[in-house]
Design a protein around this motif. Structure first.
Motif, PDB file in Angstrom:
ATOM      1  N   ASP A  90       0.833  -1.199   0.000  1.00  0.00           N
ATOM      2  CA  ASP A  90       0.000   0.000   0.000  1.00  0.00           C
ATOM      3  C   ASP A  90       0.874   1.258   0.000  1.00  0.00           C
ATOM      4  O   ASP A  90       0.612   2.204  -0.741  1.00  0.00           O
ATOM      5  CB  ASP A  90      -0.926  -0.015   1.216  1.00  0.00           C
ATOM      6  CG  ASP A  90      -1.852   1.182   1.239  1.00  0.00           C
ATOM      7  OD1 ASP A  90      -2.676   1.315   0.315  1.00  0.00           O
ATOM      8  OD2 ASP A  90      -1.748   1.997   2.178  1.00  0.00           O
ATOM      9  N   ARG A  91       1.922   1.241   0.804  1.00  0.00           N
ATOM     10  CA  ARG A  91       2.813   2.395   0.937  1.00  0.00           C
ATOM     11  C   ARG A  91       3.527   2.713  -0.385  1.00  0.00           C
ATOM     12  O   ARG A  91       3.695   3.875  -0.749  1.00  0.00           O
ATOM     13  CB  ARG A  91       3.844   2.122   2.030  1.00  0.00           C
ATOM     14  CG  ARG A  91       4.760   3.284   2.353  1.00  0.00           C
ATOM     15  CD  ARG A  91       5.770   2.901   3.427  1.00  0.00           C
ATOM     16  NE  ARG A  91       5.138   2.376   4.628  1.00  0.00           N
ATOM     17  CZ  ARG A  91       5.815   2.012   5.714  1.00  0.00           C
ATOM     18  NH1 ARG A  91       7.126   2.096   5.729  1.00  0.00           N
ATOM     19  NH2 ARG A  91       5.173   1.558   6.773  1.00  0.00           N
ATOM     20  N   LEU A  92       3.951   1.661  -1.094  1.00  0.00           N
ATOM     21  CA  LEU A  92       4.725   1.847  -2.327  1.00  0.00           C
ATOM     22  C   LEU A  92       3.884   1.700  -3.587  1.00  0.00           C
ATOM     23  O   LEU A  92       4.417   1.709  -4.694  1.00  0.00           O
ATOM     24  CB  LEU A  92       5.887   0.855  -2.361  1.00  0.00           C
ATOM     25  CG  LEU A  92       6.915   1.015  -1.237  1.00  0.00           C
ATOM     26  CD1 LEU A  92       7.963  -0.081  -1.304  1.00  0.00           C
ATOM     27  CD2 LEU A  92       7.579   2.382  -1.311  1.00  0.00           C
ATOM     28  N   ASN A  93       2.561   1.555  -3.392  1.00  0.00           N
ATOM     29  CA  ASN A  93       1.619   1.430  -4.516  1.00  0.00           C
ATOM     30  C   ASN A  93       1.997   0.266  -5.438  1.00  0.00           C
ATOM     31  O   ASN A  93       1.977   0.387  -6.671  1.00  0.00           O
ATOM     32  CB  ASN A  93       1.551   2.743  -5.306  1.00  0.00           C
ATOM     33  CG  ASN A  93       0.326   2.797  -6.215  1.00  0.00           C
ATOM     34  OD1 ASN A  93      -0.721   2.223  -5.901  1.00  0.00           O
ATOM     35  ND2 ASN A  93       0.463   3.472  -7.345  1.00  0.00           N
ATOM     36  N   ILE A  94       2.327  -0.878  -4.828  1.00  0.00           N
ATOM     37  CA  ILE A  94       2.646  -2.093  -5.579  1.00  0.00           C
ATOM     38  C   ILE A  94       1.374  -2.923  -5.730  1.00  0.00           C
ATOM     39  O   ILE A  94       0.703  -3.223  -4.744  1.00  0.00           O
ATOM     40  CB  ILE A  94       3.746  -2.905  -4.867  1.00  0.00           C
ATOM     41  CG1 ILE A  94       5.063  -2.129  -4.870  1.00  0.00           C
ATOM     42  CG2 ILE A  94       3.933  -4.269  -5.529  1.00  0.00           C
ATOM     43  CD1 ILE A  94       6.166  -2.780  -4.038  1.00  0.00           C
ATOM     44  N   LYS A  95       1.050  -3.288  -6.952  1.00  0.00           N
ATOM     45  CA  LYS A  95      -0.149  -4.069  -7.240  1.00  0.00           C
ATOM     46  C   LYS A  95       0.237  -5.516  -7.572  1.00  0.00           C
ATOM     47  O   LYS A  95       1.215  -5.760  -8.276  1.00  0.00           O
ATOM     48  CB  LYS A  95      -0.919  -3.468  -8.419  1.00  0.00           C
ATOM     49  CG  LYS A  95      -1.252  -1.983  -8.258  1.00  0.00           C
ATOM     50  CD  LYS A  95      -2.133  -1.710  -7.054  1.00  0.00           C
ATOM     51  CE  LYS A  95      -2.506  -0.222  -6.966  1.00  0.00           C
ATOM     52  NZ  LYS A  95      -3.289   0.074  -5.745  1.00  0.00           N
ATOM     53  N   ILE A  96      -0.567  -6.441  -7.073  1.00  0.00           N
ATOM     54  CA  ILE A  96      -0.270  -7.872  -7.228  1.00  0.00           C
ATOM     55  C   ILE A  96      -1.273  -8.520  -8.184  1.00  0.00           C
ATOM     56  O   ILE A  96      -2.487  -8.317  -8.064  1.00  0.00           O
ATOM     57  CB  ILE A  96      -0.319  -8.586  -5.860  1.00  0.00           C
ATOM     58  CG1 ILE A  96       0.667  -7.919  -4.887  1.00  0.00           C
ATOM     59  CG2 ILE A  96      -0.013 -10.081  -6.007  1.00  0.00           C
ATOM     60  CD1 ILE A  96       2.097  -7.865  -5.354  1.00  0.00           C
ATOM     61  N   ILE A  97      -0.748  -9.332  -9.131  1.00  0.00           N
ATOM     62  CA  ILE A  97      -1.631 -10.025 -10.080  1.00  0.00           C
ATOM     63  C   ILE A  97      -1.527 -11.548  -9.964  1.00  0.00           C
ATOM     64  O   ILE A  97      -2.317 -12.273 -10.571  1.00  0.00           O
ATOM     65  CB  ILE A  97      -1.338  -9.609 -11.536  1.00  0.00           C
ATOM     66  CG1 ILE A  97       0.118  -9.906 -11.914  1.00  0.00           C
ATOM     67  CG2 ILE A  97      -1.666  -8.145 -11.755  1.00  0.00           C
ATOM     68  CD1 ILE A  97       0.404  -9.752 -13.403  1.00  0.00           C
ATOM     69  N   ARG A  98      -0.560 -12.013  -9.175  1.00  0.00           N
ATOM     70  CA  ARG A  98      -0.408 -13.464  -9.050  1.00  0.00           C
ATOM     71  C   ARG A  98       0.250 -13.799  -7.718  1.00  0.00           C
ATOM     72  O   ARG A  98       1.077 -13.038  -7.209  1.00  0.00           O
ATOM     73  CB  ARG A  98       0.440 -14.019 -10.207  1.00  0.00           C
ATOM     74  CG  ARG A  98       0.432 -15.533 -10.290  1.00  0.00           C
ATOM     75  CD  ARG A  98       1.253 -16.054 -11.449  1.00  0.00           C
ATOM     76  NE  ARG A  98       1.247 -17.517 -11.439  1.00  0.00           N
ATOM     77  CZ  ARG A  98       2.276 -18.269 -11.785  1.00  0.00           C
ATOM     78  NH1 ARG A  98       3.404 -17.718 -12.190  1.00  0.00           N
ATOM     79  NH2 ARG A  98       2.185 -19.577 -11.730  1.00  0.00           N
ATOM     80  N   ILE A  99      -0.121 -14.951  -7.149  1.00  0.00           N
ATOM     81  CA  ILE A  99       0.423 -15.396  -5.865  1.00  0.00           C
ATOM     82  C   ILE A  99       0.877 -16.840  -5.985  1.00  0.00           C
ATOM     83  O   ILE A  99       0.187 -17.675  -6.573  1.00  0.00           O
ATOM     84  CB  ILE A  99      -0.643 -15.314  -4.750  1.00  0.00           C
ATOM     85  CG1 ILE A  99      -1.276 -13.914  -4.693  1.00  0.00           C
ATOM     86  CG2 ILE A  99      -0.021 -15.655  -3.387  1.00  0.00           C
ATOM     87  CD1 ILE A  99      -2.603 -13.909  -4.007  1.00  0.00           C
ATOM     88  N   GLY A 100       2.032 -17.131  -5.415  1.00  0.00           N
ATOM     89  CA  GLY A 100       2.516 -18.506  -5.331  1.00  0.00           C
ATOM     90  C   GLY A 100       2.760 -18.882  -3.884  1.00  0.00           C
ATOM     91  O   GLY A 100       3.248 -18.063  -3.101  1.00  0.00           O
ATOM     92  N   PHE A 101       2.380 -20.090  -3.512  1.00  0.00           N
ATOM     93  CA  PHE A 101       2.555 -20.568  -2.140  1.00  0.00           C
ATOM     94  C   PHE A 101       3.217 -21.944  -2.200  1.00  0.00           C
ATOM     95  O   PHE A 101       2.681 -22.863  -2.829  1.00  0.00           O
ATOM     96  CB  PHE A 101       1.204 -20.660  -1.419  1.00  0.00           C
ATOM     97  CG  PHE A 101       1.292 -21.101   0.012  1.00  0.00           C
ATOM     98  CD1 PHE A 101       1.439 -20.170   1.036  1.00  0.00           C
ATOM     99  CD2 PHE A 101       1.239 -22.448   0.343  1.00  0.00           C
ATOM    100  CE1 PHE A 101       1.521 -20.585   2.363  1.00  0.00           C
ATOM    101  CE2 PHE A 101       1.326 -22.867   1.659  1.00  0.00           C
ATOM    102  CZ  PHE A 101       1.464 -21.932   2.677  1.00  0.00           C
ATOM    103  N   VAL A 102       4.380 -22.068  -1.579  1.00  0.00           N
ATOM    104  CA  VAL A 102       5.116 -23.335  -1.599  1.00  0.00           C
ATOM    105  C   VAL A 102       5.448 -23.741  -0.162  1.00  0.00           C
ATOM    106  O   VAL A 102       6.062 -22.966   0.580  1.00  0.00           O
ATOM    107  CB  VAL A 102       6.420 -23.228  -2.413  1.00  0.00           C
ATOM    108  CG1 VAL A 102       7.151 -24.570  -2.436  1.00  0.00           C
ATOM    109  CG2 VAL A 102       6.145 -22.748  -3.829  1.00  0.00           C
ATOM    110  N   LYS A 103       5.030 -24.944   0.215  1.00  0.00           N
ATOM    111  CA  LYS A 103       5.336 -25.455   1.553  1.00  0.00           C
ATOM    112  C   LYS A 103       6.063 -26.787   1.387  1.00  0.00           C
ATOM    113  O   LYS A 103       5.603 -27.677   0.668  1.00  0.00           O
ATOM    114  CB  LYS A 103       4.069 -25.634   2.374  1.00  0.00           C
ATOM    115  CG  LYS A 103       4.314 -25.686   3.882  1.00  0.00           C
ATOM    116  CD  LYS A 103       3.013 -25.582   4.630  1.00  0.00           C
ATOM    117  CE  LYS A 103       3.234 -25.493   6.142  1.00  0.00           C
ATOM    118  NZ  LYS A 103       3.734 -24.189   6.577  1.00  0.00           N
TER     119      LYS A 103
END
Length: 210
Positions: A90-103
């Protein structure tokens, strides 16, 4: 199963074009300044995927390239990613279009346990190693996602009473990620909802070997 590591990757909608020193300071304002910091001087025309900034804290690590941010930890990751998605982005105005989760997990076992998934002819062979990777497509919170399980037979080691103890077993990697086809910005609350769902999925198995 014992957790070895959890990783979350956040993919930006556009390359980060600001100074990475600014990004480093912003992260330290959230997590503290006691981090081993590596700013890598990479030419601007090099691929966006190459990390430009690495912050190593006692219990977690953050890697940042021009097009993504990754968190790595063997501890609870919740408080870390919440600060990232609700404060840093929010502070740096970074927008996310994809998420990866690895366990990544470790399950003590013998190689014969993995042989059970092979056909009768292949089971008769003596193996030094076995690797298996399966992937299926699922829908999660309205997003098309990839649900992947990778199993390798290997060893885990730890120190006990000054000695190295090695244990054979399955190294199980559960990788759940939103499809790269998605180009819409994902809001912070949706990001958290997806991560929570990915956490639940990661503790289930595509392959149940008994």
């Amino acid at each position: 199963m014992e957790t070895i590591q959890t990783q979350i990757a956040f993919y930006f909608n556009t390359d980060f074009k600001k100074d990475f020193e600014i990004l480093s300071l912003s992260i330290k304002e959230l997590f503290g300044h006691k981090a081993q910091t590596i700013l890598i001087p990479i030419p601007k025309d090099e691929p966006s995927e190459i990390p430009r900034l690495i912050l190593q804290y006692d219990k977690f690590k953050i890697n940042v390239s021009k097009n993504r941010l990754d968190i790595f930890t063997s501890e609870d990751i919740t408080a870390i990613y919440q600060k990232i998605i609700y404060d840093l982005f929010d502070r740096l105005n970074i927008k996310i279009i994809r998420i990866g989760f690895v366990k990544t997990f470790f399950l003590p076992s013998k190689i014969d346990d993995l042989k059970k998934i092979l056909n009768e002819k292949l089971q008769s062979i003596s193996y030094k190693e076995i690797s298996l990777r399966l992937g299926i497509e699922i829908t999660c919170k309205g997003f098309k996602c990839n649900n992947i399980e990778k199993i390798d037979f290997g060893q885990a080691q730890k120190f006990e009473n000054g000695k190295i103890i090695r244990t054979e077993g399955q190294i199980i990697q559960r990788d759940i990620n939103t499809s790269p086809e998605n180009s819409d910005v994902i809001p912070a609350d949706k990001i958290e909802s997806l991560i929570q769902e990915f956490m639940n999925i990661a503790h289930s198995r595509i392959i149940n070997i008994k």
